[in-house]
Design an enzyme around this catalytic site. Structure first.
Site, PDB file in Angstrom:
ATOM      1  CB  CYS A 114      -1.067  -0.150   1.178  1.00  0.00           C
ATOM      2  SG  CYS A 114      -1.743  -1.596   1.658  1.00  0.00           S
ATOM      3  CG  HIS A 251      -3.335   2.501   2.278  1.00  0.00           C
ATOM      4  ND1 HIS A 251      -3.836   2.298   1.164  1.00  0.00           N
ATOM      5  CD2 HIS A 251      -3.101   1.396   3.125  1.00  0.00           C
ATOM      6  CE1 HIS A 251      -4.142   1.498   1.196  1.00  0.00           C
ATOM      7  NE2 HIS A 251      -3.677   0.677   1.755  1.00  0.00           N
ATOM      8  CG  ASN A 281      -7.219  -1.268   1.172  1.00  0.00           C
ATOM      9  OD1 ASN A 281      -5.888  -0.969   0.397  1.00  0.00           O
ATOM     10  ND2 ASN A 281      -6.109  -2.185   2.503  1.00  0.00           N
TER      11      ASN A 281
HETATM   12  O1  UT7 Z   1      -3.796  -2.001   3.875  1.00  0.00           O
HETATM   13  C1  UT7 Z   1      -2.896  -2.254   4.465  1.00  0.00           C
HETATM   14  C2  UT7 Z   1      -3.110  -1.770   5.830  1.00  0.00           C
HETATM   15  N1  UT7 Z   1      -3.909  -2.361   6.656  1.00  0.00           N
HETATM   16  C3  UT7 Z   1      -4.680  -1.399   7.253  1.00  0.00           C
HETATM   17  O2  UT7 Z   1      -4.392  -0.431   7.964  1.00  0.00           O
HETATM   18  C4  UT7 Z   1      -6.127  -2.209   8.098  1.00  0.00           C
HETATM   19  C5  UT7 Z   1      -5.836  -1.572   9.883  1.00  0.00           C
HETATM   20  N2  UT7 Z   1      -6.876  -2.715  10.170  1.00  0.00           N
HETATM   21  C6  UT7 Z   1      -8.530  -2.767  10.115  1.00  0.00           C
HETATM   22  O3  UT7 Z   1      -8.676  -1.664   8.810  1.00  0.00           O
HETATM   23  C7  UT7 Z   1      -9.569  -3.120  11.031  1.00  0.00           C
HETATM   24  O4  UT7 Z   1      -8.202  -3.636  12.315  1.00  0.00           O
HETATM   25  C8  UT7 Z   1     -10.017  -4.236  10.901  1.00  0.00           C
HETATM   26  C9  UT7 Z   1     -10.849  -3.312   9.814  1.00  0.00           C
HETATM   27  C10 UT7 Z   1      -9.471  -4.697   9.765  1.00  0.00           C
HETATM   28  C11 UT7 Z   1     -10.734  -4.987  11.960  1.00  0.00           C
HETATM   29  O5  UT7 Z   1     -11.763  -4.334  12.524  1.00  0.00           O
HETATM   30  P1  UT7 Z   1     -11.785  -4.211  13.841  1.00  0.00           P
HETATM   31  O6  UT7 Z   1     -12.134  -3.298  14.909  1.00  0.00           O
HETATM   32  O7  UT7 Z   1     -10.242  -4.119  14.226  1.00  0.00           O
HETATM   33  O8  UT7 Z   1     -12.148  -6.001  14.261  1.00  0.00           O
HETATM   34  P2  UT7 Z   1     -11.454  -6.590  15.081  1.00  0.00           P
HETATM   35  O9  UT7 Z   1     -10.240  -7.820  14.224  1.00  0.00           O
HETATM   36  O10 UT7 Z   1     -10.702  -6.614  16.333  1.00  0.00           O
HETATM   37  O11 UT7 Z   1     -12.598  -7.723  15.148  1.00  0.00           O
HETATM   38  C12 UT7 Z   1     -12.938  -7.193  16.286  1.00  0.00           C
HETATM   39  C13 UT7 Z   1     -14.879  -8.097  16.096  1.00  0.00           C
HETATM   40  C14 UT7 Z   1     -13.849 -10.022  16.434  1.00  0.00           C
HETATM   41  O12 UT7 Z   1     -14.701 -10.764  16.657  1.00  0.00           O
HETATM   42  P3  UT7 Z   1     -14.756 -11.018  18.479  1.00  0.00           P
HETATM   43  O13 UT7 Z   1     -13.211 -11.410  18.266  1.00  0.00           O
HETATM   44  O14 UT7 Z   1     -14.345  -9.800  19.111  1.00  0.00           O
HETATM   45  O15 UT7 Z   1     -16.154 -12.055  18.796  1.00  0.00           O
HETATM   46  C15 UT7 Z   1     -13.988 -10.053  14.683  1.00  0.00           C
HETATM   47  O16 UT7 Z   1     -14.288 -11.606  15.078  1.00  0.00           O
HETATM   48  O17 UT7 Z   1     -15.216  -8.159  15.075  1.00  0.00           O
HETATM   49  C16 UT7 Z   1     -15.495  -9.417  14.006  1.00  0.00           C
HETATM   50  N3  UT7 Z   1     -15.471  -9.490  12.774  1.00  0.00           N
HETATM   51  C17 UT7 Z   1     -15.899  -9.523  12.366  1.00  0.00           C
HETATM   52  N4  UT7 Z   1     -17.600  -8.922  12.274  1.00  0.00           N
HETATM   53  C18 UT7 Z   1     -18.136  -8.459  11.549  1.00  0.00           C
HETATM   54  C19 UT7 Z   1     -13.613  -9.767  12.364  1.00  0.00           C
HETATM   55  N5  UT7 Z   1     -14.606  -9.415  10.576  1.00  0.00           N
HETATM   56  C20 UT7 Z   1     -16.048  -9.154  10.724  1.00  0.00           C
HETATM   57  C21 UT7 Z   1     -16.646  -8.480   9.888  1.00  0.00           C
HETATM   58  N6  UT7 Z   1     -18.290  -8.683  10.190  1.00  0.00           N
HETATM   59  N7  UT7 Z   1     -16.311  -9.014   8.217  1.00  0.00           N
END
Ligand code: UT7
Length: 326
Positions: A114, A251, A281
């Site tokens: 990215c 990004h 993204n």
């Molecule tokens: O492009 C390269 C650079 N990349 C980035 O900069 C990405 C940076 N990170 C992010 O954008 C975020 O971390 C994400 C969007 C990928 C995820 O969001 P988050 O708020 O950090 O969620 P998380 O990974 O901490 O997950 C929270 C909960 C989890 O459930 P539990 O364990 O709390 O029960 C996940 O399983 O959300 C759950 N989850 C979802 N729920 C519904 C993960 N993906 C989904 C989904 N729909 N699609």
């Protein structure tokens, strides 16, 4: 920083096929509400099965040519930033050189995920300012849908396909480039990867070969800590401060994360240009797509001060402080 390079044209292309959040509700356990709240994404574009990164690059360059009526026959270097090349070899850059019918140019792909587009821009500036090139095409293009596992809700809702292109030319007195920064935290590579030949990293076995795997929370934390430092480091190399910025072009990975970066850096949220809501993204394509969209909305004006910051897989980062010149 000494510079003799000026951005003289830009263009973009996204595939026609739209996949919205409701489409994901049918294939994984997710909801439109979760996706919008956690990421800011509403929909993304998905390439056809037989549409590859070079096709998107080519169409972005045709758009650039049409928008600014520029002659590309004497382009002497093509830099294509991508992590989803059509082939291991030849490069996308070589392939589109042939498609464009350009005869006397170098061609190289840059893989900094990215951060690839800003790396490419800074390389173009370096080549031109050092006298090695006069006219460089810099493209950021991806077909991430081809390396996305559509059974993994953690990643599949994030990514989209698209391309953007800039033309950078020699300019004795009116350069666009003011300052830049770049770096890599290679020891954090396993936070975001797509395995190719190797099945392990740092002696740990990798998951899901051939697909993007991301420790979202890990990358989030790293980006919110790192990007404000890059912003300050880049500005410190110039005579400008945060207050002088017209636009911040990060990004487009996650709107919540970018708002947090803005808060930490005292940048108004309205100054952050993103292509996230409608394209998702798109890795190396997000920055030129955000700029292309902002130009079509009459936001960016000639003379505006823009700070571009790419960050992602590697984990890499790269910034360009530029004066918009078209
Ligand atoms: O492009 C390269 C650079 N990349 C980035 O900069 C990405 C940076 N990170 C992010 O954008 C975020 O971390 C994400 C969007 C990928 C995820 O969001 P988050 O708020 O950090 O969620 P998380 O990974 O901490 O997950 C929270 C909960 C989890 O459930 P539990 O364990 O709390 O029960 C996940 O399983 O959300 C759950 N989850 C979802 N729920 C519904 C993960 N993906 C989904 C989904 N729909 N699609």
């Amino acid at each position: 920083m000494i510079s003799n390079a000026k951005i003289t044209a830009q263009g973009a292309y996204v595939p026609k096929n739209i996949m919205n959040n409701q489409d994901f509700e049918k294939i994984v356990d997710t909801s439109d509400e979760w996706i919008q709240q956690r990421t800011g994404i509403i929909e993304r574009r998905i390439a056809q099965n037989d549409e590859y990164t070079s096709d998107l690059s080519y169409k972005a360059v045709l758009d650039l040519q049409q928008n600014y009526n520029v002659d590309l026959s004497d382009v002497d270097m093509i830099i294509n930033a991508t992590l989803t090349p059509d082939y291991k070899t030849p490069s996308v850059a070589s392939y589109i050189q042939a498609k464009l019918g350009i005869k006397n140019s170098g061609a190289i792909d840059v893989n900094a995920a990215c951060a690839g587009f800003t790396y490419g821009l800074n390389i173009a500036n370096g080549l031109i300012t050092s006298g090695q090139s006069k006219k460089v095409l810099v493209i950021g293009s991806e077909t991430l849908s081809k390396i996305t596992d559509y059974t993994d809700r953690n990643t599949c809702i994030l990514f989209g396909d698209g391309a953007g292109a800039f033309l950078v030319e020699y300019s004795e007195n009116d350069p666009s480039f003011i300052a830049s920064s770049f770096g890599s935290d290679g020891d954090k590579g396993s936070h975001l990867y797509c395995s190719n030949l190797s099945k392990e990293m740092f002696h740990e076995e990798l998951d899901n070969p051939g697909f993007v795997v991301q420790n979202g929370r890990g990358v989030y934390k790293w980006a919110v800590g790192t990007v404000p430092k890059i912003i300050q480091d880049t500005l410190n190399k110039s005579k400008y401060t945060i207050d002088d910025l017209d636009w911040f072009v990060p990004h487009s990975a996650n709107s919540r994360m970018i708002e947090s970066i803005c808060d930490k850096s005292n940048i108004q949220k309205e100054q952050a240009l993103m292509s996230l809501a409608y394209y998702g993204n798109t890795s190396s394509a997000t920055i030129p797509l955000s700029i292309n969209r902002a130009i079509s909305e009459n936001k960016i004006k000639k003379g505006d001060l823009l700070l571009l910051v790419g960050f992602g897989g590697g984990l890499t980062y790269s910034s360009s402080l530029i004066k918009w010149s078209i």
